[in-house]
Scaffold this active site. Structure first.
Site, mmCIF file in Angstrom:
data_model
loop_
_atom_site.group_PDB
_atom_site.id
_atom_site.type_symbol
_atom_site.label_atom_id
_atom_site.label_comp_id
_atom_site.label_asym_id
_atom_site.label_seq_id
_atom_site.Cartn_x
_atom_site.Cartn_y
_atom_site.Cartn_z
ATOM 1 C CG ASP A 75 -1.959 1.294 1.172
ATOM 2 O OD1 ASP A 75 -1.761 1.969 0.342
ATOM 3 O OD2 ASP A 75 -2.497 1.436 2.440
ATOM 4 C CG ASP A 90 -3.157 3.827 -3.197
ATOM 5 O OD1 ASP A 90 -4.259 3.138 -3.695
ATOM 6 O OD2 ASP A 90 -3.040 4.327 -2.165
ATOM 7 C CD GLU A 91 -5.066 -0.258 -0.771
ATOM 8 O OE1 GLU A 91 -5.457 -1.262 -0.436
ATOM 9 O OE2 GLU A 91 -5.654 0.756 -0.295
#
Length: 419
Positions: A13, A108-109
């Site tokens: 993350d 973003d993960e």
């Protein structure tokens, strides 16, 4: 249900992704408090705050006015979703040189599945990913990594030591490693679920741990509660693939766009953007929802239905009718247009692009008209792809802010063609 005896999932993350991306792309911003906004306006809020800004109490949703009061030196930047998408793909290529990527969960993960040999060297792999990102991108864009027996616990672990953390949770660490967390620290427990838990007398993670999966199902009101509790106990629960239900876009309106003609213009652009995505993924829609969020009130919306369609003309015709209905909506009557904060549209009732059968009473002329408008929409898509998003449009292409319809929701990564 299987209970792994090794950490099998690595969850990554990125920290303050949009703001850190801006700092990475502009070294002059590194070490400074940065806020990213959907468009330049003193009446909007942050969609991301840098690590330096977060230390001063700023977070997603903080108004620009409050951000400037708390931090006069903050740098406010308009979001550049196309640049974030390019960076996202570069990041995937870098991580893939260290460890194969299992699933991309958002801009973003991401999550990686670990083999037994990889599980035993999880810390070294996490450090190797961080080193590769630093070497090939720079130091501004940091990530937090969690490693655990399943994806839920790995995601929780990634949040424990932000920013730039690396937390490994082995089966023997469960539940001790999580008991000091708050209920809202757990992914999947938002305000609504938390309220249900509190009504059931569950106020801590330790109390949540003690309930059975069947009790979780009753509290959540769905099988997701059962899956959540099983995952919390370390069982190998795989994330279910979701089925596409709709295509939608929304936009916060600057104050100078809060008037009937500009609200409709914004809605038309959102509608055409959703329509392009629908065609690209080879769907038709049978209904359109159009709504406004009004300051101090609940959102109001109206819906129109039509035969399964994929062309801009059908959707925009319906939108025009819905706009007139909203103007007469009882919940809006007498309300100042300046109170309309957000416009949103959704295309739903989805079906496959190819319609196998038609109503017995379909008129041939109507069908021909629909086919012609579909050809027009396809032509518009090709022109825009070749010459840019503003090359050709049905009506005005002037929008409130940049990247209309190309906003990155954290769970959806646009294609560069969207821009």
């Amino acid at each position: 249900m299987r209970k792994p005896d090794l950490p099998e999932r690595l969850y990554l993350d990125f920290d303050s992704f949009f703001a850190s991306a801006e700092q990475q792309m502009n070294p002059a911003l590194q070490g400074r408090p940065v806020g990213v906004v959907p468009h330049i306006s003193e009446f909007t809020g942050l969609i991301a705050a840098s690590k330096e800004a977060k230390k001063l109490g700023l977070k997603t949703g903080t108004s620009i006015r409050e951000a400037r009061e708390r931090c006069p030196d903050i740098v406010i930047i308009e979001a550049r979703p196309d640049e974030y998408v390019k960076l996202h793909h570069k990041i995937l290529d870098i991580i893939d040189t260290v460890l194969p990527i299992g699933d991309v969960r958002s801009i973003d993960e991401l999550v990686c599945r670990l083999l037994p040999s990889e599980s035993r060297q999880a810390e070294a792999l996490g450090l190797a990913i961080k080193a590769a990102l630093r070497e090939k991108l720079g130091s501004a864009l940091t990530c937090s990594i969690g490693v655990a027996p399943n994806e839920l616990l790995a995601k929780i672990a990634a949040e424990i030591d932000k920013p730039d953390g690396l937390v490994i949770v082995r089966p023997e660490d469960i539940p001790r490693r999580f008991l000091k967390l708050q209920l809202r620290d757990l992914p999947g427990i938002a305000a609504g679920v938390e309220a249900r838990l509190l009504r059931s007398g569950i106020t801590t993670v330790e109390e949540l741990w003690r309930i059975s999966p069947k009790q979780g199902r009753a509290i959540w009101g769905s099988v997701e509660g059962e899956r959540f509790i099983a995952g919390l106990h370390g069982y190998a629960v795989e994330k279910q693939e979701t089925q596409r239900r709709m295509f939608g876009h929304g936009r916060v309106l600057p104050r100078d766009w809060r008037q009937p003609d500009k609200i409709l213009q914004c809605a038309r652009l959102l509608c055409m953007s959703a329509s392009r995505r629908l065609r690209k993924e080879r769907y038709r829609a049978g209904a359109l929802v159009y709504g406004w969020r009004i300051k101090g009130q609940e959102s109001i919306s109206v819906e129109g239905v039509f035969p399964p369609s994929r062309d801009d003309h059908c959707f925009l015709t319906c939108l025009g009718q819905l706009h007139r209905r909203l103007l007469m909506h009882p919940a809006f009557r007498g309300t100042d247009f300046r109170r309309i904060k957000n416009v949103h549209i959704y295309l739903h009732h989805l079906s496959g692009e190819v319609v196998d059968s038609h109503d017995l009473f379909d008129e041939p002329q109507q069908k021909q008209r629909q086919q012609r408008w579909e050809q027009v929409s396809d032509t518009l898509d090709r022109v825009r792809k070749q010459f840019g998003s503003d090359a050709l449009s049905l009506g005005s292409s002037i929008a409130p802010g940049s990247y209309i319809g190309g906003k990155i929701a954290f769970g959806r990564i646009p294609d560069l063609d969207d821009y």
